[in-house]
Design an enzyme around this catalytic site. Structure first.
Site, PDB file in Angstrom:
ATOM      1  N   THR A   1       5.139  61.208  52.749  1.00 17.58           N
ATOM      2  CA  THR A   1       3.892  60.548  53.132  1.00 17.58           C
ATOM      3  C   THR A   1       3.928  60.036  54.577  1.00 17.58           C
ATOM      4  O   THR A   1       5.011  59.735  55.100  1.00 17.58           O
ATOM      5  CB  THR A   1       3.640  59.359  52.174  1.00 17.58           C
ATOM      6  N   ASP A   2       2.744  59.904  55.169  1.00 20.50           N
ATOM      7  CA  ASP A   2       2.659  59.319  56.521  1.00 20.50           C
ATOM      8  C   ASP A   2       3.098  57.854  56.530  1.00 20.50           C
ATOM      9  O   ASP A   2       3.357  57.286  57.586  1.00 20.50           O
ATOM     10  CB  ASP A   2       1.238  59.466  57.099  1.00 20.50           C
ATOM     11  N   GLU A   3       3.184  57.243  55.325  1.00 18.34           N
ATOM     12  CA  GLU A   3       3.506  55.812  55.275  1.00 18.34           C
ATOM     13  C   GLU A   3       4.947  55.531  55.688  1.00 18.34           C
ATOM     14  O   GLU A   3       5.286  54.392  56.013  1.00 18.34           O
ATOM     15  CB  GLU A   3       3.205  55.256  53.875  1.00 18.34           C
TER      16      GLU A   3
ATOM     17  N   TYR B   1       6.740  50.707  48.486  1.00 18.59           N
ATOM     18  CA  TYR B   1       6.469  52.139  48.249  1.00 18.59           C
ATOM     19  C   TYR B   1       6.968  52.967  49.428  1.00 18.59           C
ATOM     20  O   TYR B   1       7.727  53.928  49.262  1.00 18.59           O
ATOM     21  CB  TYR B   1       4.966  52.366  48.033  1.00 18.59           C
TER      22      TYR B   1
ATOM     23  N   LYS C   1       9.947  55.819  49.586  1.00 16.01           N
ATOM     24  CA  LYS C   1       9.725  57.214  50.016  1.00 16.01           C
ATOM     25  C   LYS C   1      10.629  57.544  51.210  1.00 16.01           C
ATOM     26  O   LYS C   1      11.134  58.657  51.329  1.00 16.01           O
ATOM     27  CB  LYS C   1       8.250  57.435  50.387  1.00 16.01           C
TER      28      LYS C   1
HETATM   29  P1  NAD Z   1       0.401  60.423  41.109  1.00 10.92           P
HETATM   30  O1  NAD Z   1       0.786  58.985  40.931  1.00 10.92           O
HETATM   31  O2  NAD Z   1      -0.976  60.875  40.784  1.00 10.92           O
HETATM   32  O3  NAD Z   1       1.402  61.343  40.273  1.00 10.92           O
HETATM   33  C1  NAD Z   1       2.772  61.125  40.203  1.00 10.92           C
HETATM   34  C2  NAD Z   1       3.307  61.995  39.080  1.00 10.92           C
HETATM   35  O4  NAD Z   1       4.733  61.810  39.017  1.00 10.92           O
HETATM   36  C3  NAD Z   1       2.758  61.629  37.700  1.00 10.92           C
HETATM   37  O5  NAD Z   1       2.412  62.802  37.012  1.00 10.92           O
HETATM   38  C4  NAD Z   1       3.906  60.916  37.029  1.00 10.92           C
HETATM   39  O6  NAD Z   1       3.884  61.044  35.618  1.00 10.92           O
HETATM   40  C5  NAD Z   1       5.100  61.610  37.662  1.00 10.92           C
HETATM   41  N1  NAD Z   1       6.309  60.788  37.637  1.00 10.92           N
HETATM   42  C6  NAD Z   1       6.452  59.504  38.039  1.00 10.92           C
HETATM   43  N2  NAD Z   1       7.715  59.107  37.850  1.00 10.92           N
HETATM   44  C7  NAD Z   1       8.397  60.171  37.341  1.00 10.92           C
HETATM   45  C8  NAD Z   1       9.744  60.367  36.954  1.00 10.92           C
HETATM   46  N3  NAD Z   1      10.643  59.393  37.037  1.00 10.92           N
HETATM   47  N4  NAD Z   1      10.101  61.584  36.494  1.00 10.92           N
HETATM   48  C9  NAD Z   1       9.189  62.579  36.386  1.00 10.92           C
HETATM   49  N5  NAD Z   1       7.880  62.432  36.718  1.00 10.92           N
HETATM   50  C10 NAD Z   1       7.503  61.240  37.203  1.00 10.92           C
HETATM   51  O7  NAD Z   1       0.785  60.745  42.611  1.00 10.92           O
HETATM   52  P2  NAD Z   1       0.124  61.729  43.689  1.00 10.92           P
HETATM   53  O8  NAD Z   1      -0.907  60.975  44.429  1.00 10.92           O
HETATM   54  O9  NAD Z   1      -0.181  63.024  43.072  1.00 10.92           O
HETATM   55  O10 NAD Z   1       1.367  61.892  44.675  1.00 10.92           O
HETATM   56  C11 NAD Z   1       2.300  62.953  44.496  1.00 10.92           C
HETATM   57  C12 NAD Z   1       3.337  62.905  45.604  1.00 10.92           C
HETATM   58  O11 NAD Z   1       2.687  62.995  46.867  1.00 10.92           O
HETATM   59  C13 NAD Z   1       4.144  61.617  45.649  1.00 10.92           C
HETATM   60  O12 NAD Z   1       5.469  61.939  45.968  1.00 10.92           O
HETATM   61  C14 NAD Z   1       3.497  60.808  46.745  1.00 10.92           C
HETATM   62  O13 NAD Z   1       4.431  59.920  47.337  1.00 10.92           O
HETATM   63  C15 NAD Z   1       3.086  61.909  47.694  1.00 10.92           C
HETATM   64  N6  NAD Z   1       1.924  61.609  48.554  1.00 10.92           N
HETATM   65  C16 NAD Z   1       0.775  61.128  48.006  1.00 10.92           C
HETATM   66  C17 NAD Z   1      -0.321  60.898  48.832  1.00 10.92           C
HETATM   67  C18 NAD Z   1      -1.639  60.423  48.269  1.00 10.92           C
HETATM   68  O14 NAD Z   1      -2.533  60.112  49.043  1.00 10.92           O
HETATM   69  N7  NAD Z   1      -1.832  60.367  46.971  1.00 10.92           N
HETATM   70  C19 NAD Z   1      -0.222  61.139  50.198  1.00 10.92           C
HETATM   71  C20 NAD Z   1       0.983  61.627  50.717  1.00 10.92           C
HETATM   72  C21 NAD Z   1       2.051  61.861  49.877  1.00 10.92           C
HETATM   73  P1  TYD Z   2      -4.894  53.355  48.884  1.00 16.65           P
HETATM   74  O1  TYD Z   2      -5.819  54.341  48.269  1.00 16.65           O
HETATM   75  O2  TYD Z   2      -4.188  52.390  48.000  1.00 16.65           O
HETATM   76  O3  TYD Z   2      -3.869  54.190  49.767  1.00 16.65           O
HETATM   77  P2  TYD Z   2      -2.738  53.683  50.831  1.00 16.65           P
HETATM   78  O4  TYD Z   2      -2.615  52.215  50.753  1.00 16.65           O
HETATM   79  O5  TYD Z   2      -1.531  54.355  50.295  1.00 16.65           O
HETATM   80  O6  TYD Z   2      -3.191  54.169  52.142  1.00 16.65           O
HETATM   81  O7  TYD Z   2      -5.694  52.507  49.964  1.00 16.65           O
HETATM   82  C1  TYD Z   2      -6.334  53.142  51.051  1.00 16.65           C
HETATM   83  C2  TYD Z   2      -6.896  52.066  51.942  1.00 16.65           C
HETATM   84  O8  TYD Z   2      -7.908  51.338  51.230  1.00 16.65           O
HETATM   85  C3  TYD Z   2      -5.872  51.031  52.366  1.00 16.65           C
HETATM   86  O9  TYD Z   2      -6.144  50.615  53.696  1.00 16.65           O
HETATM   87  C4  TYD Z   2      -6.103  49.879  51.406  1.00 16.65           C
HETATM   88  C5  TYD Z   2      -7.595  49.954  51.145  1.00 16.65           C
HETATM   89  N1  TYD Z   2      -8.010  49.483  49.811  1.00 16.65           N
HETATM   90  C6  TYD Z   2      -9.049  48.536  49.690  1.00 16.65           C
HETATM   91  O10 TYD Z   2      -9.614  48.073  50.688  1.00 16.65           O
HETATM   92  N2  TYD Z   2      -9.414  48.130  48.434  1.00 16.65           N
HETATM   93  C7  TYD Z   2      -8.812  48.609  47.311  1.00 16.65           C
HETATM   94  O11 TYD Z   2      -9.184  48.177  46.197  1.00 16.65           O
HETATM   95  C8  TYD Z   2      -7.765  49.580  47.439  1.00 16.65           C
HETATM   96  C9  TYD Z   2      -7.076  50.152  46.243  1.00 16.65           C
HETATM   97  C10 TYD Z   2      -7.409  49.989  48.715  1.00 16.65           C
END
Ligand code: NAD
Ligand code: TYD
Length: 341
Positions: free
Chosen positions: A128-130, A152, A156
């Site tokens: 992630t960019d985070e 988080y 990561k």
């Molecule tokens: P999500 O929370 O929707 O899904 C996570 C999945 O991982 C779920 O299906 C969960 O059951 C599974 N999981 C959790 N713990 C586990 C374990 N111990 N063993 C096996 N499975 C497990 O997440 P997402 O948004 O689809 O993110 C997927 C990946 O992409 C993550 O690694 C996240 O850090 C990364 N990512 C997410 C975003 C975003 O905006 N959502 C952006 C950049 C990177």
């Molecule tokens: P989020 O979807 O939790 O992603 P991330 O924190 O990983 O970027 O949040 C996106 C942005 O929205 C972040 O700046 C936090 C803000 N946010 C709110 O303002 N209200 C909310 O209820 C949530 C969940 C997020």
């Protein structure tokens, strides 16, 4: 590289990736290995299980369980791991960091060990960019120092560093992608865009943290999946690639697009107490991935509109989640006091 273990494949991005890969590569076989936490849902893959029967299997398991991980890799003769499995929500990491360290750091190590022991062709880490921390000016490039600020992001980062350590120490064939905020179908409605879309549909308040001027790069999930595919096939071993639109907008701008798409009033916006340590801005430089021939297909605004429309048309998917006890308990803990203030 034709037999993939997609860990976390029942979650949001993982399920979109599995569908995308099975559609694109008719000779690929995919095993989804997922613990099915609150965020992992078989409904996300229900069409995949029927459309691609014979090329798809599901195994319920924890990535921290080395015995089950190895057995699954051997049983299905898999050659690649693409690791999406993680605890993923910043707000939850502020409530309870332990499971983030366990899955995102230790779990990554377990998968790397298995990849090394079985001599897999590739280990790909979804990051992630985070991990770069907040960037108040300019854009993060892949060689920047990592300065995570939330539990988080710190977890990561631990995962990323372990992946790179396995490359440096044993030459494990690894690649990493660092994506910006993904949005699209099947995202659990704790993340901001699905939360705001579904609240707005029900005329409930949209809790904007602080002044709402924090900036995020909202990318469409299939653009991210395409980027991962490009890195799997054209990326250089041992390298990191950013994936995003390369532009960003404030949370208030995003909120206004959500409301406009649904024809709902701005009076639903409610500024609430800010998130602790809230990163002000993430911004990625995506030229390295562009140089491999990849281009994002959606702007942030297009991605938001398309996502909101999906939520409006797919209440079957999110209503049972939002009315469930697990979600309600989380919502009360995260927003109860904030919205009452
Ligand atoms: P999500 O929370 O929707 O899904 C996570 C999945 O991982 C779920 O299906 C969960 O059951 C599974 N999981 C959790 N713990 C586990 C374990 N111990 N063993 C096996 N499975 C497990 O997440 P997402 O948004 O689809 O993110 C997927 C990946 O992409 C993550 O690694 C996240 O850090 C990364 N990512 C997410 C975003 C975003 O905006 N959502 C952006 C950049 C990177
Ligand atoms: P989020 O979807 O939790 O992603 P991330 O924190 O990983 O970027 O949040 C996106 C942005 O929205 C972040 O700046 C936090 C803000 N946010 C709110 O303002 N209200 C909310 O209820 C949530 C969940 C997020």
């Amino acid at each position: 590289m034709q037999r993939l273990m997609v860990t976390g494949g029942a979650g949001f991005i993982g399920s979109n990736f599995v569908r995308y890969m099975l559609e694109k590569y008719p000779d690929y076989f995919i095993v989804v290995y997922d613990k099915l936490t609150y965020a992992g849902r078989l409904e996300n893959l229900q069409d995949v299980a029927t459309r691609f029967a014979g090329r798809y299997a599901f195994v319920q398991g924890d990535i921290c369980d080395s015995v089950k991980v190895e057995a699954t890799l051997k049983d299905y003769a898999l050659d690649t791991i693409v690791n999406f499995a993680a605890e993923t929500h910043v707000d939850r990491s502020l409530m309870e960091p332990g499971s983030f360290i366990q899955t995102d750091v230790f779990g990554t190590y377990v998968l790397l060990e298995a990849a090394k022991k079985l001599g897999l062709e590739r280990y790909h880490q979804i990051s992630t960019d985070e991990v770069y921390g907040q960037v108040l000016e300019n854009r993060s490039v892949e060689t920047d120092n990592l300065k995570p600020r939330s539990p988080y992001a710190a977890s990561k980062t631990g995962g990323d560093l372990m992946v790179l350590a396995y490359y440096e120490s044993w030459g494990l064939p690894v690649t990493i992608t660092r994506g910006s905020n993904n949005i699209g179908p099947y995202q659990y409605p704790e993340k901001v865009v699905p939360l705001f879309a579904t609240n707005a549909i029900d005329d409930q308040p949209l809790p904007v943290y602080g002044d709402g001027l924090q900036m995020r790069d909202y990318q469409y999930v299939l653009d991210h999946c395409e980027g991962i595919d490009v890195v799997l096939h054209k990326g250089k071993i041992g390298e990191v690639y950013n994936v995003g639109t390369g532009s960003e907008m404030t949370n208030l701008e995003m909120t206004k697009i959500v409301l406009a798409t649904l024809g709902k009033p701005a009076s639903l916006i409610k500024h609430v107490e800010d998130r602790a340590g809230h990163d002000r801005r993430y911004a990625l430089d995506v030229s390295k991935l562009r140089s491999l021939g990849w281009e994002p297909r959606h702007t942030c605004a297009e991605a938001i509109e398309k996502t909101v429309r999906w939520y409006a048309e797919n209440e079957w998917w999110w209503r049972p989640i939002k009315s469930g006890e697990l979600y309600q308990t989380y919502y009360a803990a995260q927003y109860g006091k904030r919205l009452a203030q």
